[in-house]
Structures are given as structure tokens and as C-alpha cells.
Design an enzyme around this catalytic site. Structure first.
Site, PDB file in Angstrom:
ATOM      1  N   ASP A  47      36.947  19.325 -68.136  1.00 32.36           N
ATOM      2  CA  ASP A  47      37.559  20.634 -67.875  1.00 32.36           C
ATOM      3  C   ASP A  47      36.625  21.742 -68.355  1.00 32.36           C
ATOM      4  O   ASP A  47      36.407  21.899 -69.553  1.00 32.36           O
ATOM      5  CB  ASP A  47      38.900  20.729 -68.615  1.00 32.36           C
ATOM      6  CG  ASP A  47      39.596  22.046 -68.350  1.00 32.36           C
ATOM      7  OD1 ASP A  47      40.455  22.094 -67.456  1.00 32.36           O
ATOM      8  OD2 ASP A  47      39.266  23.046 -69.037  1.00 32.36           O
ATOM      9  N   TYR A  52      32.970  29.687 -69.728  1.00 28.98           N
ATOM     10  CA  TYR A  52      32.403  28.862 -70.816  1.00 28.98           C
ATOM     11  C   TYR A  52      30.869  28.859 -70.717  1.00 28.98           C
ATOM     12  O   TYR A  52      30.179  28.469 -71.639  1.00 28.98           O
ATOM     13  CB  TYR A  52      32.903  27.416 -70.762  1.00 28.98           C
ATOM     14  CG  TYR A  52      34.400  27.220 -70.820  1.00 28.98           C
ATOM     15  CD1 TYR A  52      35.277  28.256 -71.137  1.00 28.98           C
ATOM     16  CD2 TYR A  52      34.954  25.957 -70.568  1.00 28.98           C
ATOM     17  CE1 TYR A  52      36.642  28.054 -71.173  1.00 28.98           C
ATOM     18  CE2 TYR A  52      36.322  25.752 -70.606  1.00 28.98           C
ATOM     19  CZ  TYR A  52      37.160  26.801 -70.900  1.00 28.98           C
ATOM     20  OH  TYR A  52      38.524  26.575 -70.936  1.00 28.98           O
ATOM     21  N   LYS A  77      37.363  27.139 -63.403  1.00 33.14           N
ATOM     22  CA  LYS A  77      38.354  28.226 -63.343  1.00 33.14           C
ATOM     23  C   LYS A  77      37.732  29.541 -62.888  1.00 33.14           C
ATOM     24  O   LYS A  77      36.568  29.825 -63.198  1.00 33.14           O
ATOM     25  CB  LYS A  77      38.988  28.427 -64.730  1.00 33.14           C
ATOM     26  CG  LYS A  77      39.435  27.118 -65.369  1.00 33.14           C
ATOM     27  CD  LYS A  77      40.153  27.273 -66.684  1.00 33.14           C
ATOM     28  CE  LYS A  77      40.338  25.904 -67.341  1.00 33.14           C
ATOM     29  NZ  LYS A  77      39.232  25.506 -68.228  1.00 33.14           N
ATOM     30  N   HIS A 110      42.200  31.603 -64.199  1.00 31.55           N
ATOM     31  CA  HIS A 110      42.076  31.407 -65.658  1.00 31.55           C
ATOM     32  C   HIS A 110      43.144  32.161 -66.457  1.00 31.55           C
ATOM     33  O   HIS A 110      43.701  31.632 -67.409  1.00 31.55           O
ATOM     34  CB  HIS A 110      40.665  31.810 -66.104  1.00 31.55           C
ATOM     35  CG  HIS A 110      40.206  31.096 -67.326  1.00 31.55           C
ATOM     36  ND1 HIS A 110      38.900  30.780 -67.582  1.00 31.55           N
ATOM     37  CD2 HIS A 110      40.898  30.622 -68.385  1.00 31.55           C
ATOM     38  CE1 HIS A 110      38.794  30.142 -68.727  1.00 31.55           C
ATOM     39  NE2 HIS A 110      39.999  30.034 -69.243  1.00 31.55           N
TER      40      HIS A 110
END
Ligand code: A2P
Length: 276
Positions: A47, A52, A77, A110
Site C-alpha cells: 500500500d 509518500y 492514492k 486519499h
């Protein structure tokens, strides 16, 4: 339950119940190694998210593991800036390019960015209908956001990925999602980076009773409630430990004792007040 238990989502897609989360896992070797290590130890679900900033390394770790793409479940996301800019289609392609993939298994909104997430959902529906993603869902949505999607959309989200751990059990939201065939994914299931959940006295005591670690106890507590768990670690021993949760069963009394630790305590941002 076999290693890597699965859940069938509302569109028939099968998701492995334990996934490796890579929030705050630095791009480069740390992420490449964490992903490769997880896949070599039986994980089949990763994930990540655009924000990120490690999608490139996630893709690299997957390729180095040698696990065939078709055996994997990969989530990413759509980030808030792209939601505001109505760049769903473009941002999705950019994520694919970084991952080095031609599809993802699950694409999520998100955060429920006000006055913009509805349109993003339509963009995700389009990607889904075009077959570019196997399933679409949301993250950090409260009941009122889900109501908007269910009212205006034509596809029901397969999941809502939310902060969830013994200090934030989220029972009313989970009940609402279940009533609408939306599965729950838990982020920060171990209380998040820098948290002290795993030192909680009740968890330490109960874990010892089962001969397991507090992290394993908490992951098992989620599994027994049919929740998808996205624990994060960059250490091989912990990555292995967090998947070694299929040789014990928590009793109903102990399940209730863990759930009773709830304090509605968030470690991350609040979907009602976030400012990013
Ligand atoms: P690390 O990556 O250094 O192993 P969450 O999954 O709730 O986001 O929590 C992740 C945090 O818990 C990270 O700081 C991670 O650190 C740590 N962690 C992950 N697995 C374990 C474990 N089995 N025992 C103790 N700490 C763990």
C-alpha cells in the site's frame, strides 16, 4: 485461516488481508528493501501513495522480488493537490509511470477534499470503467462524505482506508461502511510511527498470554474482525513477525478487552479538520 487470508471486495476483487504499508518509508534503498523483504516473506499486498514519494522504489522492490505482477495487490492514492486541480487522470498515469506498471489493483481518493472529491470520484469511476484499475475506493472518509459518493456516484467504493487501532476503534464508521458493502482498511494499525501503543499494559499482558508480541496481537485483533491491516516496518524481523499471526486465535473476551481500550484517540490528521 491460511497464511495471507483474503477478503473479497464488493466488485469481486480479492485483496490479501495483510499488506505492507510504506508511509514514512524513505524513497530509495529503504523502500526497495522493505518491499522486496515483505514479498520474499509471503506478503502479496503493498500500500503506497503518491504523497509518500516512494512509488518508484515500490516498483523497484517488486521487480527485484521476482514475484509475478499478477500475484500481487498494489494500491496507490490520488493526492489532495491533484484532487483540487482535477488532475485525477493525469496523476493516475504519473503514479503508474513511477511504479512501472500498466495498472494498479486499487486506486483511492486519499482525503475527502471539500468541494473537489466528488468530481475526483467521477474520474476514478472512469478509470475503473476503462479497466485501468481493478477497484476504486476512498480513504479518510467520514459518513457524510460516503453519503455523497453513494448518492451521486454509480460505483460503490470497495474500501474506506482509515486510521484504526485499539485506541481508535471507529466502530460507528465501520458499521456504516459494512452496511454498504465497503470494507475497512486500517492505517497506523500499530499506533503509527513514534506512538507508544505497543507498550500499552493490557496489550502487553494479553500478548504474553498467547506467546505473541503486542504487534501480532493487534494485527490478529483486526484480522478476526475482517479488517485489512496495513502495518509498516522497515525491519525484516518485524516484517516477518507481523505476518506470523495465523497460529493463534484471540478469545471473544480478549477481543472485547482490546476493543475496550478505545479512547477515540487519533495519532494522525482528523478528516474533519485537516488543512493539507
Ligand atoms: P519500524 O519501521 O522501525 O519497524 P503502523 O503500522 O501503525 O504505522 O506502525 C508502524 C510503527 O511501528 C513503525 O514505527 C514501525 O517501526 C513499528 N513496528 C512495526 N512492526 C513492529 C513490531 N512488530 N514491533 C514493534 N514495532 C513495530
Amino acid at each position: 485461516m491460511a497464511i495471507q487470508s483474503t477478503i473479497t471486495l464488493n466488485n469481486g476483487t480479492v485483496i490479501p488481508q495483510i499488506g505492507l504499508g510504506v508511509f514514512r518509508t524513505p524513497d530509495g534503498d529503504t523502500t526497495v528493501n522493505a518491499v522486496q523483504t515483505a514479498l520474499e516473506n509471503g506478503y502479496r499486498h503493498i500500500d503506497t501513495a503518491m504523497i509518500y514519494r516512494n512509488e518508484t522504489s515500490v516498483g523497484e522492490g517488486i521487480r527485484r522480488s521476482g514475484v509475478p505482477r499478477g500475484d500481487l495487490f498494489v494500491t496507490t492514492k490520488l493526492w489532495n493537490d491533484d484532487i483540487r486541480a482535477h488532475r485525477g487522470k493525469e496523476a493516475f498515469q504519473e503514479s503508474l509511470d513511477r511504479l512501472g506498471m500498466d495498472y494498479v489493483d486499487l486506486y483511492l481518493i486519499h482525503w475527502p477534499v471539500a468541494e473537489a472529491f466528488e468530481e475526483s470520484w467521477m474520474e476514478l469511476e472512469k478509470l475503473y470503467h476503462e479497466g485501468r484499475v481493478r477497484a476504486i475506493g476512498v480513504s479518510n472518509f467520514q459518513v457524510r462524505h460516503l453519503e455523497t459518493i453513494l448518492k451521486n456516484g454509480t460505483v460503490v467504493p470497495v474500501v474506506n482506508q482509515i486510521e484504526r487501532h485499539p485506541l481508535l476503534t471507529q466502530e460507528p464508521l465501520i458499521e456504516y461502511c459494512r452496511a454498504h458493502s465497503i470494507e475497512i482498511e486500517a492505517w497506523s494499525p500499530l499506533g503509527g510511527t513514534g506512538g507508544n501503543l505497543l507498550q500499552n499494559e493490557t496489550l502487553v499482558r494479553l500478548a504474553a498470554k498467547y506467546g505473541k508480541s503486542p504487534a501480532q496481537l493487534v494485527i490478529r485483533w483486526d484480522l478476526q474482525q475482517d479488517i485489512v491491516v496495513l502495518s509498516k516496518s522497515v525491519h525484516e524481523a518485524r516484517i516477518r513477525q507481523n505476518a506470523d499471526v495465523y497460529d493463534f486465535e484471540i478469545t471473544p473476551e480478549d477481543m472485547a478487552a482490546i476493543s475496550a481500550l478505545n479512547q477515540d484517540l487519533r495519532t494522525g490528521a482528523d478528516p474533519d479538520t485537516f488543512t493539507f
